[in-house]
Scaffold this motif. Structure first.
Motif, PDB file in Angstrom:
ATOM      1  N   PHE A 157     -30.089  30.181  23.780  1.00 35.01           N
ATOM      2  CA  PHE A 157     -28.903  30.972  23.432  1.00 35.01           C
ATOM      3  C   PHE A 157     -29.161  32.455  23.680  1.00 35.01           C
ATOM      4  N   ARG A 158     -30.359  32.915  23.350  1.00 32.32           N
ATOM      5  CA  ARG A 158     -30.681  34.336  23.547  1.00 32.32           C
ATOM      6  C   ARG A 158     -30.644  34.691  25.038  1.00 32.32           C
ATOM      7  N   ASP A 159     -31.090  33.775  25.887  1.00 31.00           N
ATOM      8  CA  ASP A 159     -31.188  34.065  27.319  1.00 31.00           C
ATOM      9  C   ASP A 159     -29.873  33.852  28.074  1.00 31.00           C
ATOM     10  N   ASN A 160     -28.980  33.017  27.533  1.00 30.54           N
ATOM     11  CA  ASN A 160     -27.820  32.599  28.316  1.00 30.54           C
ATOM     12  C   ASN A 160     -26.463  33.067  27.806  1.00 30.54           C
ATOM     13  N   VAL A 161     -26.347  33.406  26.547  1.00 33.28           N
ATOM     14  CA  VAL A 161     -25.004  33.737  26.047  1.00 33.28           C
ATOM     15  C   VAL A 161     -24.897  35.158  25.496  1.00 33.28           C
ATOM     16  N   ILE A 162     -25.993  35.895  25.452  1.00 34.19           N
ATOM     17  CA  ILE A 162     -25.943  37.264  24.944  1.00 34.19           C
ATOM     18  C   ILE A 162     -25.738  38.228  26.109  1.00 34.19           C
ATOM     19  N   MET A 163     -24.741  39.098  26.000  1.00 39.89           N
ATOM     20  CA  MET A 163     -24.404  40.047  27.060  1.00 39.89           C
ATOM     21  C   MET A 163     -24.106  41.410  26.449  1.00 39.89           C
ATOM     22  N   GLN A 164     -24.056  42.416  27.291  1.00 39.40           N
ATOM     23  CA  GLN A 164     -23.746  43.770  26.832  1.00 39.40           C
ATOM     24  C   GLN A 164     -22.288  44.093  27.099  1.00 39.40           C
ATOM     25  N   VAL A 165     -21.672  44.775  26.131  1.00 39.37           N
ATOM     26  CA  VAL A 165     -20.275  45.176  26.273  1.00 39.37           C
ATOM     27  C   VAL A 165     -20.161  46.178  27.418  1.00 39.37           C
ATOM     28  N   PRO A 166     -19.266  45.925  28.363  1.00 40.39           N
ATOM     29  CA  PRO A 166     -19.139  46.841  29.513  1.00 40.39           C
ATOM     30  C   PRO A 166     -18.306  48.078  29.184  1.00 40.39           C
ATOM     31  N   PHE A 167     -18.451  49.084  30.007  1.00 38.06           N
ATOM     32  CA  PHE A 167     -17.630  50.297  29.936  1.00 38.06           C
ATOM     33  C   PHE A 167     -16.202  49.928  30.354  1.00 38.06           C
ATOM     34  N   PRO A 168     -15.153  50.485  29.747  1.00 32.04           N
ATOM     35  CA  PRO A 168     -15.105  51.634  28.827  1.00 32.04           C
ATOM     36  C   PRO A 168     -14.827  51.235  27.385  1.00 32.04           C
ATOM     37  N   ASN A 169     -15.215  50.035  26.963  1.00 34.62           N
ATOM     38  CA  ASN A 169     -14.960  49.616  25.586  1.00 34.62           C
ATOM     39  C   ASN A 169     -15.730  50.501  24.612  1.00 34.62           C
ATOM     40  N   PRO A 170     -15.202  50.712  23.384  1.00 36.78           N
ATOM     41  CA  PRO A 170     -15.897  51.552  22.397  1.00 36.78           C
ATOM     42  C   PRO A 170     -17.312  51.072  22.085  1.00 36.78           C
ATOM     43  N   GLY A 171     -17.531  49.746  22.151  1.00 34.16           N
ATOM     44  CA  GLY A 171     -18.849  49.200  21.856  1.00 34.16           C
ATOM     45  C   GLY A 171     -19.744  49.112  23.076  1.00 34.16           C
ATOM     46  N   PHE A 172     -19.515  49.956  24.070  1.00 31.97           N
ATOM     47  CA  PHE A 172     -20.287  49.955  25.320  1.00 31.97           C
ATOM     48  C   PHE A 172     -21.787  49.891  25.043  1.00 31.97           C
ATOM     49  N   MET A 173     -22.457  48.943  25.704  1.00 33.54           N
ATOM     50  CA  MET A 173     -23.905  48.718  25.639  1.00 33.54           C
ATOM     51  C   MET A 173     -24.343  47.927  24.406  1.00 33.54           C
ATOM     52  N   ARG A 174     -23.420  47.526  23.552  1.00 32.18           N
ATOM     53  CA  ARG A 174     -23.798  46.700  22.395  1.00 32.18           C
ATOM     54  C   ARG A 174     -24.058  45.268  22.856  1.00 32.18           C
ATOM     55  N   ASP A 175     -25.127  44.648  22.377  1.00 32.26           N
ATOM     56  CA  ASP A 175     -25.404  43.242  22.679  1.00 32.26           C
ATOM     57  C   ASP A 175     -24.486  42.360  21.847  1.00 32.26           C
ATOM     58  N   VAL A 176     -23.754  41.462  22.521  1.00 30.54           N
ATOM     59  CA  VAL A 176     -22.779  40.622  21.831  1.00 30.54           C
ATOM     60  C   VAL A 176     -22.803  39.205  22.392  1.00 30.54           C
ATOM     61  N   TYR A 177     -22.223  38.316  21.607  1.00 35.89           N
ATOM     62  CA  TYR A 177     -21.848  36.996  22.105  1.00 35.89           C
ATOM     63  C   TYR A 177     -20.349  37.088  22.406  1.00 35.89           C
ATOM     64  N   PRO A 178     -19.952  37.153  23.698  1.00 40.74           N
ATOM     65  CA  PRO A 178     -18.552  37.418  24.049  1.00 40.74           C
ATOM     66  C   PRO A 178     -17.610  36.326  23.557  1.00 40.74           C
ATOM     67  N   GLY A 179     -16.439  36.751  23.136  1.00 46.27           N
ATOM     68  CA  GLY A 179     -15.441  35.807  22.663  1.00 46.27           C
ATOM     69  C   GLY A 179     -14.979  34.854  23.755  1.00 46.27           C
ATOM     70  N   PHE A 180     -14.914  35.352  25.007  1.00 46.08           N
ATOM     71  CA  PHE A 180     -14.431  34.483  26.075  1.00 46.08           C
ATOM     72  C   PHE A 180     -15.393  33.320  26.336  1.00 46.08           C
ATOM     73  N   LEU A 181     -16.693  33.527  26.058  1.00 45.81           N
ATOM     74  CA  LEU A 181     -17.643  32.420  26.209  1.00 45.81           C
ATOM     75  C   LEU A 181     -17.425  31.357  25.136  1.00 45.81           C
ATOM     76  N   GLN A 182     -17.222  31.826  23.905  1.00 47.36           N
ATOM     77  CA  GLN A 182     -16.970  30.870  22.828  1.00 47.36           C
ATOM     78  C   GLN A 182     -15.676  30.120  23.084  1.00 47.36           C
ATOM     79  N   LEU A 183     -14.651  30.809  23.552  1.00 50.93           N
ATOM     80  CA  LEU A 183     -13.384  30.154  23.850  1.00 50.93           C
ATOM     81  C   LEU A 183     -13.556  29.108  24.949  1.00 50.93           C
TER      82      LEU A 183
END
Length: 428
Positions: A230-256
């Motif tokens: 899970f750490r290697d495959n589903v964790i990504m960084q929020v892209p620019f220009p979102n306010p949370g830019f560079m934050r490590d997240v589990y994206p909602g679109f992956l869960q969906l």
């Protein structure tokens, strides 16, 4: 990189969505003679299906401006009464007569698992007829700047404790699905401290307390893959220009994507039926489809640290039922729960939290007296039916209300322990 590609794909499709919108309006215009023909309705329907399947769905509104109390329709309004970077506490304040006896306070802890708290709109609507309702409104992690710090499972537990302190003594807490584990942990921490703000009762609904019991496909996937996958495959960084830019997240679109894949044939059939209903001009059926998918397709990102800690603690290591779960370096002991009543609810056909997983809380909270505990299994419902739908309103809600009422009286009659003295720092 995948998150950036997802954002790029969404941006590339923007002109096509605008074109589809224009095409739909063109063929729905009553001045257009083709709008009344099967061809015109088919073109408008195809354009709407395309636009809806490629758009990004915004956070829905609760939209609850009234409720029924004692048989009368009363106004209701949302108020944010507590706020932190990753959550705000929403109070559904009802316009009740001043001379009326206040209802019990109920904190509904919404799942932080990809969907917004508005997924529990039906739960709030049903419970607001009987209780003074508060709900946790979790924030999309991609909207939280890095400067606001991290948010993990320990923070989640602290948030729950802090909210219970804010609402006040005698509060009842209801956890729907994912928060069952942190809510039980928070109550155990409060009871072990002798905290007078511990809730009068906790209701756990369809929660993964012990996923070793009757494991579902979701549980088996977590055990098979392991936390490193899970750490290697589903964790990504929020892209620019979102306010949370560079934050490590589990994206909602992956869960969906995971949710959709589990029942892909059902969703494809729903889209086909939606197209047919639009062509047939069946407005009611089409509107029901829109309402459901406007909610279902609206997703939020989770912080990487919260997601990974939850997967490891709850689904991989089973720390809570094994007695090895920690909070801020201290062991969590569910047997410390003695005064908080416990009600667990499960669905017969739940494919997310299997039968027995929520009921396991009774084995862990071994020191709760028998008269202060109850369990109910609702026949013929899946995971969603545990907290929403006609059977929830007709059969589950009355049992929760009765349990809260019984334990509200018991809580009022029990002697209160003396408050522990607080140490006040004199350092400036």
């Amino acid at each position: 990189m995948y998150y950036q590609l997802y954002e790029l794909n969404h941006a590339i499709l923007q002109p096509y969505r605008a074109g589809a919108d224009a095409l739909k309006l063109f063929y729905q215009n009553p001045l257009n003679p083709f709008s009344m023909t099967p061809f015109g309705r088919s073109a408008a329907a195809a354009a709407e299906v395309f636009e809806r399947t490629t758009r990004r769905y915004a956070k829905p509104a609760f939209g609850l401006d009234c409720t029924t109390v004692d048989g009368d329709l009363v106004a209701m309004r949302e108020q944010v009464v507590w706020s932190r970077p990753f959550c705000q506490l929403v109070h559904f304040e009802r316009d009740l007569p001043r001379e009326r006896k206040p209802d019990q306070k109920l904190l509904i802890v919404a799942p932080m698992s990809g969907h917004y708290a508005t997924l529990l709109r039906g739960t709030v609507e049903a419970m607001s007829q009987h209780a003074d309702v508060y709900i946790t409104d979790w924030t999309d992690a991609r909207m939280v700047p890095l400067s606001d710090g991290r948010f993990d499972l320990d923070d989640y537990i602290d948030y729950i404790i802090d909210m219970l302190h804010h609402i006040g003594p005698g509060t009842h807490v209801m956890a729907v699905c994912q928060p069952s584990v942190p809510v039980l942990a928070a109550v155990a921490v409060m009871e072990s401290r002798g905290d007078r703000m511990a809730p009068a009762s906790m209701t756990l609904m369809g929660g993964p307390i012990d996923t070793r019991r009757n494991p579902t496909a979701v549980n088996k996937l977590a055990e098979e893959k392991g936390i490193d996958w899970f750490r290697d495959n589903v964790i990504m960084q929020v892209p620019f220009p979102n306010p949370g830019f560079m934050r490590d997240v589990y994206p909602g679109f992956l869960q969906l994507s995971g949710f959709m894949t589990m029942n892909l044939d059902r969703h494809l059939i729903a889209q086909k039926d939606f197209f047919v209903n639009l062509v047939k001009n069946d407005g009611d059926s089409a509107e029901k489809h829109r309402d459901f998918y406007d909610e279902y397709l609206a997703v939020m990102d989770l912080t990487a640290e919260f997601y990974l800690q939850t997967v490891e603690t709850v689904f991989c290591n089973h720390d809570l039922p094994k007695g090895t779960m920690m909070h801020r370096g201290q062991a969590i002991d569910p047997s410390a729960v003695r005064n908080v009543a416990l009600f667990t609810v499960e669905g017969e056909n739940d494919d997310i939290s299997g039968l027995g997983q929520t009921q396991a809380a009774h084995d862990l909270c071994s020191n709760i007296p028998p008269e202060k505990r109850a369990h109910y299994m609702q026949p013929q419902v899946g995971h969603y039916g545990v907290f929403n739908g006609s059977r929830f309103r007709a059969q589950i809600v009355p049992r929760i209300v009765d349990f809260i009422a019984a334990n509200a009286m018991a809580d009022a009659q029990k002697p209160k322990a003396a408050a522990k003295p607080r140490l006040v720092s004199t350092r400036k």
